[in-house]
Design a protein around this motif. Sequence first.
Motif: not given
Length: 193
Positions: A58, A62, A73
Amino acid sequence: MFRKIVFSVLVLAAFIRPTLAVDASDFTAPIARYLKGDPHQRRPQLIRDETLTRVAMERAQDMARRGYFNHVNPDGIGPNYLLKQAGYPLPEWWSSSRSLNTVESICAGYPTPELAWQSWMHSSPHRTHLLGLHSFYAAETRYGVGFAYNPNSRLKYYYVVITAPPRSAATASTLGRQHPTALFTQNVVWNVW
């Protein structure tokens, strides 16, 4: 005539595999082999964990999708927090900072797993993390590897390795408390953090 052309195009499209499609396992499996098989690996064993693998995948997806390259992030969330959110327990004495990273190595821009691994091995903090060269990281015997490819992103290839202590160690007081925060900073080799 138009229907025949449309039908022909649809039939052809069903049999032609897009050249941009990649199988993530072609990239993650070699990284896992390097991680486990490196002659300098200090961990006595490394066991693949489904949760760590899912979070690593993931994370790579992302970064590829949103076009960033960072342990944190764009929402300000780091890998330790993401692991906890996924249900993977980390030791309570570790910081609860939403942006903390003591479990992840990332790499981007390298078209082969071999080049990605070599870049990590030329970065002292990543080498220390991935090979368990510090007692803190040596206690992280569970791992997951992620990969994503996006031909429209700046770096195209995104690799993530996450290591963590076994779930049972999250509450153990014997897990080394020498937290090597200074060892793991965002820097060192181009395209490697």
